[in-house]
Enzyme design. Sequence first.
Site, short mmCIF file in Angstrom:
data_model
loop_
_atom_site.label_atom_id
_atom_site.label_comp_id
_atom_site.label_asym_id
_atom_site.label_seq_id
_atom_site.Cartn_x
_atom_site.Cartn_y
_atom_site.Cartn_z
N LYS A 1 4.10 4.34 8.62
CA LYS A 1 4.83 3.58 7.61
C LYS A 1 6.25 3.24 8.08
O LYS A 1 6.73 3.77 9.08
CB LYS A 1 4.86 4.36 6.30
CG LYS A 1 3.49 4.58 5.69
CD LYS A 1 2.75 3.27 5.40
CE LYS A 1 1.41 3.46 4.73
NZ LYS A 1 0.33 3.88 5.61
C1 LIG Z 1 -2.20 1.04 0.23
C2 LIG Z 1 -2.17 2.50 0.56
N1 LIG Z 1 -2.26 3.41 -0.42
C3 LIG Z 1 -2.23 4.73 -0.17
C4 LIG Z 1 -2.11 5.21 1.10
C5 LIG Z 1 -2.16 6.69 1.34
O1 LIG Z 1 -1.04 7.19 1.99
P1 LIG Z 1 -1.17 8.52 2.88
O2 LIG Z 1 -1.71 8.13 4.20
O3 LIG Z 1 0.25 8.98 2.97
O4 LIG Z 1 -2.01 9.47 2.13
C6 LIG Z 1 -2.02 4.32 2.17
C7 LIG Z 1 -1.92 4.79 3.56
O5 LIG Z 1 -2.09 4.07 4.52
C8 LIG Z 1 -2.06 2.93 1.90
O6 LIG Z 1 -2.01 2.02 2.88
#
Ligand SMILES: Cc1ncc(COP(=O)(O)O)c(C=O)c1O
Length: 400
Positions: A181
């Site tokens: 990110k």
């Molecule tokens: C749109 C979206 N929602 C939720 C998440 C979940 O984040 P995490 O990888 O920190 O669990 C991501 C991760 O890529 C995402 O792209």
Amino acid sequence: MWSDAERKEVNDVLETGILMRYGFDGPRKGIWKAKELEQAICQRFGSQYAQLTSSGTAALTTAMAALGIGAGHEVIMPAFTFVASFEAVLSVGAVPVLVDVDETLTLNPEAVRKAVTAKTKCIMPVHMCGSMADMDALKAICQEYNLLLLEDACQSIGASYKGQYVGTIGDAGTFSFDFVKTITCGEGGVVMTNNEDTYIKCDGYTDHGHDHKGNDRGAEQHPFLGYNFRISELHAAVGLAQIKRVDDFLSIQKKNHAALKNILAQVPEISFRKIPDEQGDSCTFISWFLPTEQVTRAVVAALKEEGILAGNFYWYDNNWHYIRKWNHLKNAASLYLLSGEQQQAILQLQQQDFSASDAVMSRCISTSISLLWTEQQIKDKGEKIVAVTNRVLQSSLHKA
Ligand SMILES: Cc1ncc(COP(=O)(O)O)c(C=O)c1O
């Protein structure tokens, strides 16, 4: 991007040895990285409250629990997102209702309106690939039907809509700080909200329901059930260094995005993603469309042949991001027993018509914007993409 700043923040924690974000008030010698990062998030993005979590997925789950979303409820979400969005809905016992996206690559408000039923509790826009959903249209639907608005802004740190940062506009919103990110903790996430009651619930839910009153952790009460979705001090320390650099990251992204877009725009057949507030694009990706699926597939194949596909994503064929390849969801392949209502709803996705989304996604390529590119590299990359695209367009013209 990694620097001495991240090392310094992590070292502060290693020196005290207190890796947990709660308790140990004496030995931690005033080092509270998670609390500091929460304050920095509130300040930078204009949210009243922020609760860090162990991931973006945990942040979405926490937000849903805190907003009272659960069994018997439907959550309307887009067919183009990351699997975490529906995982979170299912994990609280609710039903994900997937609807079409449009050329914003986010929820089509008309498709949302058609999907509202008596069971709808929440609309969850996902601000995909650095840009934002049409929030005015979605807010109007929420107001009309008295629905909650939960923003999955996990991919759009620093994007804004009409002057407000995404993730701070709805009843709650989330960022992910995973490794890919805009800013990272390694793993981590946050729920932002302007509602004190929602925040207090997020705070407790991420720590086994602890009320966090007083300074004796063993004596704390549990007003409700929770989980362990805590972030560690080490992860928060990395994030604290990163958030201080977010403005630099965003301005490099915007500069590189503009330079690449200028080059791609030379091809009249290329059109670009519709962005509800162009000024607010965080520019992590540039998403562009070709006239047909056939041409798009040929361009993707040619980019691969030329060895320049890396960083160019054809989501239509991607296993993580689009309904087409989510067979585990469509087959309700759960390790634990889902409710009858959940099973029925997700099995019917096999028959649901997503042709409107297919028509958009099958023509879309998203190019990720690197912070490390030099001007020359952007020029080379852009010109190669343009040459490949023109070649494919020419040959498709001949075939026609
Ligand atoms: C749109 C979206 N929602 C939720 C998440 C979940 O984040 P995490 O990888 O920190 O669990 C991501 C991760 O890529 C995402 O792209």
